[in-house]
Design a protein around this motif. Structure first.
Motif, mmCIF file in Angstrom:
data_model
loop_
_atom_site.group_PDB
_atom_site.id
_atom_site.type_symbol
_atom_site.label_atom_id
_atom_site.label_comp_id
_atom_site.label_asym_id
_atom_site.label_seq_id
_atom_site.Cartn_x
_atom_site.Cartn_y
_atom_site.Cartn_z
ATOM 1 N N THR A 33 0.828 -1.214 0.000
ATOM 2 C CA THR A 33 0.000 0.000 0.000
ATOM 3 C C THR A 33 0.858 1.258 0.000
ATOM 4 O O THR A 33 0.520 2.254 -0.647
ATOM 5 N N LEU A 41 -4.918 2.863 -5.457
ATOM 6 C CA LEU A 41 -5.580 2.696 -4.160
ATOM 7 C C LEU A 41 -7.087 2.866 -4.285
ATOM 8 O O LEU A 41 -7.848 2.300 -3.514
ATOM 9 N N SER A 43 -8.726 1.874 -6.844
ATOM 10 C CA SER A 43 -9.275 0.800 -7.669
ATOM 11 C C SER A 43 -10.040 -0.205 -6.821
ATOM 12 O O SER A 43 -9.709 -0.436 -5.664
ATOM 13 N N LEU A 44 -11.068 -0.804 -7.400
ATOM 14 C CA LEU A 44 -11.892 -1.740 -6.649
ATOM 15 C C LEU A 44 -11.222 -3.100 -6.520
ATOM 16 O O LEU A 44 -11.641 -3.916 -5.726
ATOM 17 N N HIS A 45 -10.217 -3.329 -7.371
ATOM 18 C CA HIS A 45 -9.526 -4.608 -7.269
ATOM 19 C C HIS A 45 -8.039 -4.397 -7.022
ATOM 20 O O HIS A 45 -7.225 -4.440 -7.929
ATOM 21 N N PRO A 46 -7.707 -4.138 -5.743
ATOM 22 C CA PRO A 46 -6.311 -3.862 -5.397
ATOM 23 C C PRO A 46 -5.425 -5.080 -5.664
ATOM 24 O O PRO A 46 -5.873 -6.223 -5.551
ATOM 25 N N TRP A 48 -1.490 -7.107 -5.200
ATOM 26 C CA TRP A 48 -0.406 -7.252 -4.235
ATOM 27 C C TRP A 48 0.792 -6.417 -4.637
ATOM 28 O O TRP A 48 1.397 -5.744 -3.816
ATOM 29 N N LEU A 242 -4.984 6.728 2.472
ATOM 30 C CA LEU A 242 -4.340 5.435 2.717
ATOM 31 C C LEU A 242 -2.853 5.395 2.374
ATOM 32 O O LEU A 242 -2.054 4.862 3.140
#
Lengths: 278, 307
Positions: A33, A41, A43-46, A48, A242
């Protein structure tokens, strides 16, 4: 026989792998992160691994909160508290380890009991006392609290190290006519040096990480320590930026991790030594 | 940090030295004075405050009110809610933490290849500031940008759950963090116990045909029981008294679902300025902790009779 052994080993490795994932994943996520640009950040599909890693979050973290100042405050508080704590705790630990008089018994009892106290019962009177002394929102007041707060485990670790020093050396010094204080300063203290350093480092980490006392006693951002400033990143509504939050949190961990990695063997070693006696 | 070893002390005084050496006082005083002034003193002052109407910013002098604060506490349903939550949280963290740590310690005591990695990783939760642990897990639990929901949606198990602000999930979510944060210390303590168990005993038991479970109950468990009892009692007390982790994760929310007694007392004292009342809460917490300590000591004494 060998087949059951093999399957047992396989199960053990599977279990160990599960533990490793459980221990590691939050920390890896924090790092991930910290290096993600704002776009990722949101985005709905973070993912790794950041697709487009950036140092922006770190820059922004320093812009948003007085991080350097806070780190400086933490450093001053933790360094002074840990130094004072070991300087005053070492002689007392010596007496506790070598004598069984009422003072050392009471001190041992206090060390154990102080582990169990809810801090709220201490912090209210301390707050009132420090307020009367005009030491609220002052690092000096916080340092005083940290010294006393770190004394129990400092004493505890040091008592263990003193017991590891052979008593014969002191007898020899006593035969030569050295006084108690003299024996302590010139015979025992030098032998204790590695233990004293480990204890000081541990006291440093606990003060560096401490949050509750700092939250209560420090009022303005210029005086606040790193944990309190980190908490400020999370706004009152619990909404946080975040990326910078993760970046700042990651940075704040590094000193403790480094120091802990250095002294970890000594701490576990101390626990081992304690376990023998238990 | 301090383990149960506290209760047993080896009496290794230096022979030939009288315990009443005046030099000893010079060595003790530098630590004794701050302890008395900044720890024992405030503690007694705190207990006294519980019997007063002390408030912040009050103009009239503080009055002695006897047991009034305690009577009020008795009827304060919010306090008892927080008390119940505190016990739930302390049990919820301590028990799984113990079993997980025991499992990990047993694994780390085996000659496995990844042991060093597990030991290295175990440092992380232990050395981290609690505030950072809280922040880190907020990122994991985050409804959109968190790894947990993303993983769950990959597995087709629902999406966009707000773990920390959902009334049904918040306490569970913080308990998981508590377990994660406290596991390493417990593991290391138990591992220390395991490594002191003589290997020959295991081998002898294995020769006698004892299975893994029997070996555990007859050899391993008796050897680590004192440490296990001590660390569990301490963990329970530490958890019951904890503050920073949950404060950062939820601030006690949603709707007080994760408001531990310490958070409640903190708010009462430093948000509403009710020093006397908050001190009374502290006293009640001390009473509970004393009961736990007493249970532990009784358990330990009984264990001592057996051996």
């Amino acid at each position: 026989m060998t087949r059951t052994k093999k399957s047992t080993r396989a199960a053990q490795y599977a279990a160990l792998a599960a533990y490793l994932v459980f221990l590691a994943f939050p920390f890896l996520w924090l790092i991930s992160t910290a290096f993600k640009p704002a776009r990722e950040l949101g985005s709905l599909h973070p993912t790794w691994i950041p697709e487009d890693p950036t140092l922006d979050n770190f820059r922004q973290a320093f812009d948003e909160q007085p991080l350097l100042r806070a780190a400086g405050n933490s450093l001053i508080a933790a360094l002074s508290a840990s130094l004072i704590a070991v300087v005053i705790a070492t002689p007392m630990a010596y007496v506790m380890a070598r004598h069984r008089n009422r003072v050392s018994k009471a001190a041992t009892g206090w060390v154990v009991i102080s582990q169990a106290f809810p801090f709220v019962l201490i912090i209210i009177p301390l707050f009132l006392i420090l307020k009367n002394l005009h030491l609220i929102n002052s690092l000096l007041g916080l340092i005083m609290v940290y010294v006393v707060w770190s004394l129990p485990f400092a004493l505890w670790m040091l008592v263990g190290y003193v017991r590891a020093v052979p008593a014969e050396l002191e007898e020899a010094a006593a035969v030569d006519g050295a006084s108690k204080v003299r024996t302590f300063v010139s015979v025992v203290a030098p032998l204790l040096a590695p233990g004293i350093v480990a204890t000081a480092m541990f006291a440093f980490i606990t003060a560096w990480n401490e949050f509750f006392f700092a939250l209560v006693l420090l009022k303005t951002p210029e005086k606040q320590t790193l944990p309190v400033i980190l908490n400020r990143f999370i706004g009152t509504e619990g909404v946080a930026d975040l990326g910078p939050l993760a970046a700042a949190a990651f940075l704040a961990t590094i000193p403790s991790l480094v120091i802990f990695a250095i002294i970890q063997k000594r701490i576990t070693g101390g626990m081992l030594a304690g376990a023998v006696k238990a | 940090m301090t383990l149960a070893t506290a209760t047993k002390r080896s009496a290794r005084g230096v022979p030939g030295q009288r315990p009443t050496d005046h030099g000893a006082w010079f060595l003790v005083l530098p630590a004794l004075i701050p302890i008395l002034v900044l720890s024992v003193g405030p503690l007694l002052y705190g207990i006294a405050l519980a019997f007063t109407d002390s408030q912040s910013g009050r103009t009239q002098p503080t009055q002695w009110v006897g047991a009034l604060n305690f009577q009020d506490l008795l009827h304060d349903t919010l306090f008892w809610d927080s008390f119940r939550i505190g016990l739930l949280w302390a049990f919820g963290v301590t028990v799984p933490q113990f079993f997980l740590a025991l499992g990990l310690a047993l694994l780390l005591n085996q000659p496995l290849r990844m042991r060093w990695l597990a030991r290295a990783l175990a440092i992380i939760p232990w050395a981290m500031p609690e505030v950072v642990v809280g922040i880190m897990w907020r990122l994991v639990y985050h409804p959109d940008a968190g790894v947990l929901n993303e993983t769950l949606s990959h597995l087709g198990l629902g999406e966009g759950k707000d773990w920390l602000t959902g009334t049904a999930t918040a306490l569970f979510a913080v308990i998981v963090v508590g377990v994660w944060a406290g596991m390493p210390q417990t593991t290391v303590a138990l591992l220390a116990g395991l490594q002191n168990t003589p290997r020959e005993l295991h081998e002898a038991a294995a020769m006698d045909g004892a299975g893994a479970w029997r070996r555990f109950t007859t050899v391993t468990w008796p050897a680590i029981k004192p440490i296990a009892l001590a660390i569990t009692a301490l963990n329970f007390i530490w958890n019951f008294n904890s503050f920073a982790l949950v404060y950062v994760l939820t601030q006690g929310g949603p709707g007080g679902r994760t408001r531990l007694p310490m958070l409640f007392a903190y708010e009462e004292a430093f948000r509403y300025g009710q020093f006397g009342y908050a001190a009374a809460m502290g006293c009640v917490m001390v009473a509970v902790i004393s009961v736990i300590l007493a249970c532990y000591l009784v358990g330990r004494l009984k264990g001592g009779d057996e051996s």
